[in-house]
Design a protein around this motif. Structure first.
Motif, PDB file in Angstrom:
ATOM      1  N   UNK A  11       0.615  -1.284   0.304  1.00 60.58           N
ATOM      2  CA  UNK A  11      -0.047   0.279  -0.252  1.00 60.58           C
ATOM      3  C   UNK A  11       1.215   0.917  -0.018  1.00 60.58           C
ATOM      4  N   UNK A  12       2.257   1.776   0.834  1.00 64.43           N
ATOM      5  CA  UNK A  12       3.411   2.576   0.875  1.00 64.43           C
ATOM      6  C   UNK A  12       3.171   2.646  -0.337  1.00 64.43           C
ATOM      7  N   UNK A  13       3.996   1.653  -1.033  1.00 70.76           N
ATOM      8  CA  UNK A  13       4.836   1.847  -2.392  1.00 70.76           C
ATOM      9  C   UNK A  13       4.275   2.511  -3.322  1.00 70.76           C
ATOM     10  N   UNK A  14       2.481   2.009  -3.242  1.00 65.32           N
ATOM     11  CA  UNK A  14       1.505   2.158  -3.751  1.00 65.32           C
ATOM     12  C   UNK A  14       1.108   3.775  -4.131  1.00 65.32           C
ATOM     13  N   UNK A  15       0.734   4.597  -2.606  1.00 68.56           N
ATOM     14  CA  UNK A  15       0.861   5.565  -2.338  1.00 68.56           C
ATOM     15  C   UNK A  15       2.707   6.413  -2.553  1.00 68.56           C
ATOM     16  N   UNK A  16       3.164   5.548  -2.478  1.00 72.59           N
ATOM     17  CA  UNK A  16       4.627   6.714  -3.045  1.00 72.59           C
ATOM     18  C   UNK A  16       4.759   6.961  -4.372  1.00 72.59           C
ATOM     19  N   UNK A  17       4.303   6.606  -5.343  1.00 74.76           N
ATOM     20  CA  UNK A  17       4.476   6.059  -6.636  1.00 74.76           C
ATOM     21  C   UNK A  17       3.520   6.980  -7.475  1.00 74.76           C
ATOM     22  N   UNK A  18       1.971   6.998  -6.464  1.00 76.13           N
ATOM     23  CA  UNK A  18       1.403   8.155  -7.712  1.00 76.13           C
ATOM     24  C   UNK A  18       1.652   8.978  -6.811  1.00 76.13           C
ATOM     25  N   UNK A  19       2.130   9.508  -5.924  1.00 75.86           N
ATOM     26  CA  UNK A  19       2.302  11.048  -5.410  1.00 75.86           C
ATOM     27  C   UNK A  19       3.417  11.749  -6.263  1.00 75.86           C
ATOM     28  N   UNK A  20       4.275  10.760  -6.451  1.00 79.94           N
ATOM     29  CA  UNK A  20       5.125  11.050  -7.477  1.00 79.94           C
ATOM     30  C   UNK A  20       4.890  11.245  -8.995  1.00 79.94           C
ATOM     31  N   UNK A  21       4.230  10.070  -9.580  1.00 78.28           N
ATOM     32  CA  UNK A  21       3.728  10.575 -10.649  1.00 78.28           C
ATOM     33  C   UNK A  21       3.129  11.849 -10.512  1.00 78.28           C
ATOM     34  N   UNK A  22       1.972  12.653  -9.895  1.00 76.33           N
ATOM     35  CA  UNK A  22       1.048  13.166  -9.045  1.00 76.33           C
ATOM     36  C   UNK A  22       1.868  14.359  -9.921  1.00 76.33           C
ATOM     37  N   UNK A  23       2.938  14.970  -9.000  1.00 78.20           N
ATOM     38  CA  UNK A  23       4.614  15.488  -8.432  1.00 78.20           C
ATOM     39  C   UNK A  23       4.323  15.830  -9.447  1.00 78.20           C
ATOM     40  N   UNK A  24       5.010  14.909 -10.656  1.00 83.15           N
ATOM     41  CA  UNK A  24       5.988  15.048 -11.516  1.00 83.15           C
ATOM     42  C   UNK A  24       5.011  15.502 -12.816  1.00 83.15           C
ATOM     43  N   UNK A  25       3.788  14.422 -12.640  1.00 81.72           N
ATOM     44  CA  UNK A  25       3.491  15.688 -14.294  1.00 81.72           C
ATOM     45  C   UNK A  25       2.949  17.847 -13.879  1.00 81.72           C
ATOM     46  N   UNK A  26       3.137  17.930 -12.478  1.00 81.85           N
ATOM     47  CA  UNK A  26       2.997  19.289 -11.766  1.00 81.85           C
ATOM     48  C   UNK A  26       3.929  19.937 -13.009  1.00 81.85           C
ATOM     49  N   UNK A  27       4.998  19.507 -12.738  1.00 84.79           N
ATOM     50  CA  UNK A  27       6.146  19.976 -13.148  1.00 84.79           C
ATOM     51  C   UNK A  27       5.964  19.183 -14.444  1.00 84.79           C
TER      52      UNK A  27
END
Length: 114
Positions: A98-114
């Motif tokens: 669960x933590x790995x999935x949340x971290x991956x989604x957060x990183x993808x979201x932040x990278x899509x904003x940049x």
């Protein structure tokens, strides 16, 4: 870099000193029990004994139980045969997923904003 080497050296030295202290403490406790209960030398042995036979094999016993490479491999084989279910291990794996999935989604979201 030298700070890291000094830190590792100090840490390893500290752990080694503490380990030797624990072994000395076990021996002192064993001697104290013998003195208190009045055991003779044959009744109760030292907590840790290491010996070498004629063939060069090293044998160790901890608290009177033989600890050899054969006993360790037998225990490992027995554990593999049991294939026991560890509840806490499964919970840990689930939480890690669960933590790995949340971290991956957060990183993808932040990278899509940049």
């Amino acid at each position: 870099m030298s700070r890291m080497k000094r830190f590792m050296f100090k840490s390893i030295l500290l752990v080694s000193v503490l380990f030797v202290g624990v072994l000395i403490g076990m021996q002192k406790a064993n001697d104290g029990i013998k003195d208190m209960k009045g055991y003779d030398e044959e009744g109760m042995g030292p907590p840790l004994t290491i010996s070498e036979d004629e063939a060069g094999n090293i044998e160790a016993s901890l608290l009177g139980q033989e600890m050899g490479s054969t006993s360790i491999s037998e225990k490992k084989k027995k554990l593999e045969e049991m294939k026991s279910f560890n509840f806490f291990s499964e919970i840990g794996k689930t939480v890690a997923g669960i933590m790995k999935g949340l971290t991956e989604k957060t990183v993808e979201f932040v990278s899509s904003l940049l």
